[in-house]
Design an enzyme around this catalytic site. Structure first.
Site, PDB file in Angstrom:
ATOM      1  N   LYS A  24      49.013  39.197  53.280  1.00 39.46           N
ATOM      2  CA  LYS A  24      47.615  38.258  52.609  1.00 39.46           C
ATOM      3  C   LYS A  24      48.146  37.888  51.346  1.00 39.46           C
ATOM      4  CE  LYS A  24      43.856  40.450  51.049  1.00 39.46           C
ATOM      5  NZ  LYS A  24      43.899  40.322  49.322  1.00 39.46           N
ATOM      6  N   ASN A  25      48.183  39.325  50.549  1.00 35.81           N
ATOM      7  CA  ASN A  25      48.671  39.716  49.008  1.00 35.81           C
ATOM      8  C   ASN A  25      50.251  39.028  48.877  1.00 35.81           C
ATOM      9  OD1 ASN A  25      45.661  40.580  48.822  1.00 35.81           O
ATOM     10  ND2 ASN A  25      46.905  42.853  48.685  1.00 35.81           N
ATOM     11  N   CYS A 118      34.883  41.270  40.686  1.00 43.08           N
ATOM     12  CA  CYS A 118      34.486  41.689  42.139  1.00 43.08           C
ATOM     13  C   CYS A 118      33.971  43.193  42.342  1.00 43.08           C
ATOM     14  CB  CYS A 118      35.481  41.121  43.330  1.00 43.08           C
ATOM     15  SG  CYS A 118      36.821  42.269  42.615  1.00 43.08           S
ATOM     16  N   ARG A 123      38.934  43.875  37.517  1.00 39.40           N
ATOM     17  CA  ARG A 123      39.538  42.768  37.589  1.00 39.40           C
ATOM     18  C   ARG A 123      40.302  41.220  36.703  1.00 39.40           C
ATOM     19  NH1 ARG A 123      39.548  42.604  43.208  1.00 39.40           N
ATOM     20  NH2 ARG A 123      41.999  41.933  42.948  1.00 39.40           N
ATOM     21  N   ASP A 309      44.897  49.942  48.192  1.00 41.78           N
ATOM     22  CA  ASP A 309      44.102  49.100  49.483  1.00 41.78           C
ATOM     23  C   ASP A 309      44.438  49.878  50.976  1.00 41.78           C
ATOM     24  OD1 ASP A 309      45.677  46.028  48.289  1.00 41.78           O
ATOM     25  OD2 ASP A 309      44.142  47.139  48.126  1.00 41.78           O
ATOM     26  N   VAL A 331      43.405  53.378  40.444  1.00 41.78           N
ATOM     27  CA  VAL A 331      44.176  51.393  39.808  1.00 41.78           C
ATOM     28  C   VAL A 331      42.956  50.648  39.698  1.00 41.78           C
ATOM     29  CG1 VAL A 331      45.183  49.798  41.314  1.00 41.78           C
ATOM     30  CG2 VAL A 331      46.222  52.315  41.464  1.00 41.78           C
ATOM     31  N   ARG A 401      38.251  38.339  55.265  1.00 43.49           N
ATOM     32  CA  ARG A 401      38.730  37.025  54.140  1.00 43.49           C
ATOM     33  C   ARG A 401      39.947  37.985  54.352  1.00 43.49           C
ATOM     34  NH1 ARG A 401      37.451  39.649  48.350  1.00 43.49           N
ATOM     35  NH2 ARG A 401      39.916  37.909  48.248  1.00 43.49           N
TER      36      ARG A 401
HETATM   37  C1  EPZ Z   1      46.452  42.343  43.842  1.00 44.74           C
HETATM   38  O1  EPZ Z   1      45.827  42.682  43.376  1.00 44.74           O
HETATM   39  C2  EPZ Z   1      46.270  42.151  45.252  1.00 44.74           C
HETATM   40  N1  EPZ Z   1      45.189  41.518  45.070  1.00 44.74           N
HETATM   41  C3  EPZ Z   1      44.473  43.912  45.375  1.00 44.74           C
HETATM   42  O2  EPZ Z   1      44.857  43.566  46.860  1.00 44.74           O
HETATM   43  C4  EPZ Z   1      45.481  45.458  45.614  1.00 44.74           C
HETATM   44  O3  EPZ Z   1      44.680  45.502  45.416  1.00 44.74           O
HETATM   45  C5  EPZ Z   1      46.348  45.406  43.579  1.00 44.74           C
HETATM   46  O4  EPZ Z   1      47.004  44.658  43.707  1.00 44.74           O
HETATM   47  C6  EPZ Z   1      47.106  46.729  43.670  1.00 44.74           C
HETATM   48  O5  EPZ Z   1      47.624  46.352  44.143  1.00 44.74           O
HETATM   49  C7  EPZ Z   1      45.964  40.418  45.681  1.00 44.74           C
HETATM   50  O6  EPZ Z   1      47.262  40.483  45.514  1.00 44.74           O
HETATM   51  C8  EPZ Z   1      45.658  39.140  45.771  1.00 44.74           C
HETATM   52  P1  EPZ Z   1      46.599  44.280  39.076  1.00 44.74           P
HETATM   53  P2  EPZ Z   1      45.632  42.395  41.444  1.00 44.74           P
HETATM   54  O7  EPZ Z   1      46.911  43.235  38.698  1.00 44.74           O
HETATM   55  O8  EPZ Z   1      46.570  41.635  41.118  1.00 44.74           O
HETATM   56  C9  EPZ Z   1      43.375  45.681  36.022  1.00 44.74           C
HETATM   57  C10 EPZ Z   1      43.282  43.974  48.704  1.00 44.74           C
HETATM   58  O9  EPZ Z   1      42.127  44.849  49.196  1.00 44.74           O
HETATM   59  N2  EPZ Z   1      44.172  44.913  35.695  1.00 44.74           N
HETATM   60  O10 EPZ Z   1      47.538  44.989  39.865  1.00 44.74           O
HETATM   61  O11 EPZ Z   1      44.071  42.281  41.078  1.00 44.74           O
HETATM   62  C11 EPZ Z   1      42.886  45.370  37.221  1.00 44.74           C
HETATM   63  O12 EPZ Z   1      41.737  45.001  36.704  1.00 44.74           O
HETATM   64  C12 EPZ Z   1      43.086  43.835  47.468  1.00 44.74           C
HETATM   65  O13 EPZ Z   1      43.783  42.950  49.704  1.00 44.74           O
HETATM   66  C13 EPZ Z   1      44.659  44.436  34.190  1.00 44.74           C
HETATM   67  O14 EPZ Z   1      43.738  45.369  33.198  1.00 44.74           O
HETATM   68  O15 EPZ Z   1      46.294  43.695  40.800  1.00 44.74           O
HETATM   69  C14 EPZ Z   1      43.157  47.090  38.521  1.00 44.74           C
HETATM   70  O16 EPZ Z   1      42.369  47.725  37.334  1.00 44.74           O
HETATM   71  C15 EPZ Z   1      42.016  44.668  46.148  1.00 44.74           C
HETATM   72  N3  EPZ Z   1      44.191  43.593  33.510  1.00 44.74           N
HETATM   73  C16 EPZ Z   1      44.983  46.907  37.851  1.00 44.74           C
HETATM   74  O17 EPZ Z   1      44.866  46.571  36.726  1.00 44.74           O
HETATM   75  C17 EPZ Z   1      45.225  42.922  34.489  1.00 44.74           C
HETATM   76  O18 EPZ Z   1      45.607  41.557  33.439  1.00 44.74           O
HETATM   77  C18 EPZ Z   1      45.579  46.772  38.945  1.00 44.74           C
HETATM   78  O19 EPZ Z   1      45.750  45.109  39.177  1.00 44.74           O
HETATM   79  C19 EPZ Z   1      45.910  42.925  34.843  1.00 44.74           C
HETATM   80  C20 EPZ Z   1      44.828  43.957  35.870  1.00 44.74           C
END
Ligand code: EPZ
Length: 427
Positions: A24-25, A118, A123, A309, A331, A401
């Site tokens: 999915k990701n 969410c 996020r 995850d 995370v 989802r």
């Molecule tokens: C991706 O989310 C995945 N989703 C998530 O999977 C996964 O948990 C995550 O990567 C970490 O591996 C998709 O790919 C659609 P991040 P993403 O940017 O890109 C903070 C699932 O269950 N952050 O690495 O949103 C953020 O709030 C989902 O399949 C900022 O603060 O993850 C989080 O606390 C859940 N500012 C942390 O970093 C930013 O600009 C990691 O976020 C970006 C992120």
């Protein structure tokens, strides 16, 4: 109001072989990346899940033709005539922010509805913006929309991400492929899905090296030289890990196929530490367990660290382990809601800030519980298979989802599980 729920009954075992779907990701970003090529891009091994349907709808709103035949998506972006995404779709799925980079690459501008938070956290997207600003992108907020523009064109730059954010790495990389000059993304996310995206972009004509490492180098090419391609989505390591936890929980042997075991090294290490036997081949992983589950400590971290995850799934395992386990969620800021649901089943979990102390118990009891996010929901269904009696999991839209035919795949492994529509009075 009738509601569809998943009913899980205490089951004997989960054993046999299951083939996981495409990730999915990764698939969501591959669909977004198709915007960078004019014409028909074909993506295989795309999971049949609601998030992909929403992303396909986003592409259609931009003017693309998107057709699905089974697990193959054909996306014709030659008719794309808009760079503005609709709020109603972005609010349903925050991952639609992934069209930001490709739209800026293709049009030099974009209007993307600001994604909400969410259940698992705020996020934020600040790192996406900081990264793209290094490429000459200007951002403004306009009534809930993020308006991106490139008044002086899109140029290469050196980006140091504060945190190896998956989304920020992807958006910056997708804009950088057609920026003038070289871009370096340092402290980049190293998830396998990043590599999969880079492989597809390179097949479209991009020049990316270092994807999958902490330093990604992108040599910009003219947009006109980017072209459609055919790509096969990488297997879903998180879906695979979820089923492996099921096999570890019930005893197995359970084999997952269609995934690269290298993408599950940390999870496999933790399964072994909990007393499981795990064997791997080049495209499959088999887990079995005869000894009692042992407690284990887990820290979620960016890849190759333990994946956030899989945190809920492993928390479930630790609720039945001998001894006390400490799970630290590094995370996301709010990803322990599943603990309250597990406690309703008799688990003993104490939350302290971003640590969960899990004291192993001998049995879980079936109960009515809520899926609080897709991974928690998947974990709770597994809990219902080992708990005494019957468990009814509500809010299963979260599961749909990200898991294709989760109930069907579990049933094929011997689970007593079904999807049932219940009336209000039965809730
Ligand atoms: C991706 O989310 C995945 N989703 C998530 O999977 C996964 O948990 C995550 O990567 C970490 O591996 C998709 O790919 C659609 P991040 P993403 O940017 O890109 C903070 C699932 O269950 N952050 O690495 O949103 C953020 O709030 C989902 O399949 C900022 O603060 O993850 C989080 O606390 C859940 N500012 C942390 O970093 C930013 O600009 C990691 O976020 C970006 C992120």
């Amino acid at each position: 109001m009738p509601e569809e729920i998943i009913v899980a009954h205490e089951s004997e075992n989960l054993t046999g072989t299951v083939r996981v779907s495409g990730a999915k990701n990764s698939a969501l970003k591959l669909v977004a990346a198709s915007l960078l090529g004019q014409g028909k891009t074909v993506i295989h091994n795309v999971p049949l899940i609601s998030d992909v349907s929403i992303m396909a709808e986003v592409l259609r709103c931009l003017g693309s033709q998107v057709e699905r035949q089974g697990h193959t998506l054909t996306i014709d972006t030659s008719t794309v005539d808009s760079c503005k995404t609709p709020y109603n779709l972005v609010s349903k799925m925050r991952a639609s922010i992934s069209v930001l980079g490709p739209l800026v690459g293709r049009f030099g501008r974009a209007e993307v509805a600001m994604p909400g938070g969410c259940q698992i956290g705020a996020r934020k997207i600040d790192m996406h913006l900081v990264g793209m600003q290094q490429l000459g992108v200007h951002f403004e907020n306009d009534h809930g929309f993020l308006v991106a523009s490139t008044p002086n064109g899109l140029h290469g730059g050196t980006i140091m991400l504060e945190f190896p954010s998956v989304g920020a790495t992807e958006n910056t990389m997708m804009a950088a492929v057609v920026a003038e000059g070289v871009t370096i993304i340092d402290n980049a996310a190293r998830e396998p899905e990043i590599e999969d995206l880079a492989n597809m972009l390179n097949a479209m004509g991009a020049r990316i090296t270092g994807a999958g490492t902490a330093c990604i180098r992108i040599e910009g090419v003219p947009l006109s030289s980017m072209h459609p391609c055919e790509h096969y989505t990488v297997g879903d390591r998180i879906e695979a890990g979820t089923f492996l936890v099921g096999g570890a929980l019930m005893g197995g042997p359970l084999t997952v196929e269609g995934v690269n075991p290298d993408h599950l090294r940390m999870a496999i290490m933790k399964l072994r530490a909990m007393g499981c036997e795990v064997e791997t081949s080049d495209k499959s992983v088999t887990v079995r367990r005869s000894a009692p589950l042992q407690a284990v400590d887990i820290q979620t971290l960016p890849h190759p660290g333990f994946p956030t995850d899989l945190q809920a799934q492993f928390m479930l395992l630790t609720t039945l382990a001998q001894g006390n386990s400490i799970i630290t969620e590094n995370v996301f800021e709010n990803r322990f809601m599943v603990a309250a649901e597990m406690s309703r089943m008799g688990a003993d979990v104490t939350i302290e800030d971003h640590h969960a102390l899990v004291r192993g118990v001998s049995r879980l009891q079936g109960a009515d519980i809520e899926a609080t996010d897709l991974r928690a929901g998947a974990a709770l269904v597994l809990g219902g298979l080992i708990a005494e009696g019957t468990t009814r999991v509500h809010n299963i839209k979260h599961i749909d989802r990200g898991y294709e035919d989760y109930v069907g795949k579990l049933a094929s492994l011997g689970a007593k599980v079904e999807r049932v529509v219940v009336e209000d009075c039965e809730l």
